[in-house]
Design an enzyme around this catalytic site. Structure first.
Site, PDB file in Angstrom:
ATOM      1  CG  ASP A 174      -1.985  -1.116   1.292  1.00 40.13           C
ATOM      2  OD1 ASP A 174      -2.211  -1.622   0.214  1.00 40.13           O
ATOM      3  OD2 ASP A 174      -2.421  -1.365   2.415  1.00 40.13           O
TER       4      ASP A 174
HETATM    5  N1  URA Z   1      -1.416  -5.691   4.067  1.00 41.13           N
HETATM    6  C1  URA Z   1      -1.863  -4.473   4.142  1.00 41.13           C
HETATM    7  O1  URA Z   1      -3.026  -4.072   4.535  1.00 41.13           O
HETATM    8  N2  URA Z   1      -1.269  -3.323   3.503  1.00 41.13           N
HETATM    9  C2  URA Z   1      -0.181  -3.901   2.749  1.00 41.13           C
HETATM   10  O2  URA Z   1       0.629  -2.919   2.095  1.00 41.13           O
HETATM   11  C3  URA Z   1       0.584  -5.194   2.611  1.00 41.13           C
HETATM   12  C4  URA Z   1      -0.292  -6.233   3.251  1.00 41.13           C
END
Ligand code: URA
Length: 237
Positions: free
Chosen positions: A102
């Site tokens: 993310d």
């Molecule tokens: N899980 C999440 O919620 N975000 C990420 O970036 C990776 C795994």
């Protein structure tokens, strides 16, 4: 593609001639004589017949990057910097990301031009553990350990997450190991307890740990051992 098919696709050989070249041990792939007709030829393989180069093989490229928060795991974005902007490499359009993070998540990100390798890493059947350091808004209790071990139901996909291991590090920090990579998976697992993730950092993917010498935004090429460790079935490069 199988090596016998690769050879018989060339205008100068039919299938029988291709088989004969292999039996006569005249074909080398990446410097090694190959006689097994099933041997896999990839775009990265160098294929030689006697002294003649039939395919030079394009270089396979593999990098680990320390993704900083505030950059997008995509090859292009109209608004924000992308992880590819951090790479000082030629032919970036040829590269892709193996396992996104993310926007505000930091940590280990793998980037390659080898689709076979990245598919192996990210496909659910491989079940490679991804380890995350997590900080949350509220305290994390022992209940989380049991719940994550048993799985969390995700209504949107109508599935229960596979068993995950949680190690408590402090009242609001933990290390979580998951073998899947579902959309916002870690945040949604903590969301089950209405606990917001305020910091998320990926420490490792399978045998690959983020190199502690890499500052956020820095990257390096993977070693041949690291490439191989992630995909043991792959022929050495
Ligand atoms: N899980 C999440 O919620 N975000 C990420 O970036 C990776 C795994």
């Amino acid at each position: 593609m199988r090596v016998d098919r690769f050879l018989s696709n060339l205008p100068q050989f039919n299938r029988q001639q291709a088989r004969l070249l292999l039996i006569e041990k005249r074909v080398r792939v990446d410097g090694q004589i190959v006689s097994d007709p099933h041997h896999d030829i990839r775009e990265f393989s160098r294929v030689e017949l006697d002294e003649q180069v039939l395919q030079a093989g394009k270089p396979a490229r593999y990098f680990m990057l320390h993704k900083p928060p505030g950059c997008v795991s995509a090859t292009q974005d109209p608004e924000h910097p992308t992880v590819l902007d951090l790479l000082n490499e030629a032919d970036k359009h040829d590269l892709h990301i193996a396992g996104r993070l993310d926007f505000n998540t930091s940590g280990l990100m793998l980037i390659t031009n080898d689709g076979h390798w990245s598919r192996h890493l990210t496909q659910p059947q491989t079940k490679l553990p991804k380890v995350y350091y997590v900080e949350t808004e509220q305290d994390i209790t022992d209940d989380y350990i049991t719940r994550f071990e048993q799985g969390v139901y995700f209504a949107y996909e109508d599935l229960t997450t596979l068993p995950a291991t949680l190690e408590l590090l402090g009242p609001r920090s933990a290390r979580l190991s998951i073998v899947e990579g579902r959309y916002h998976q870690v945040k949604r697992m903590f969301g089950y307890f209405d606990n917001k993730v305020v910091r998320l950092h990926r420490e490792s993917i399978g045998p690959l740990m983020l190199d502690s010498r890499l500052a956020p935004g820095e990257y390096r090429a993977l070693t041949s051992e690291e490439i191989q460790q992630c995909c043991p079935a792959m022929q050495p490069l």
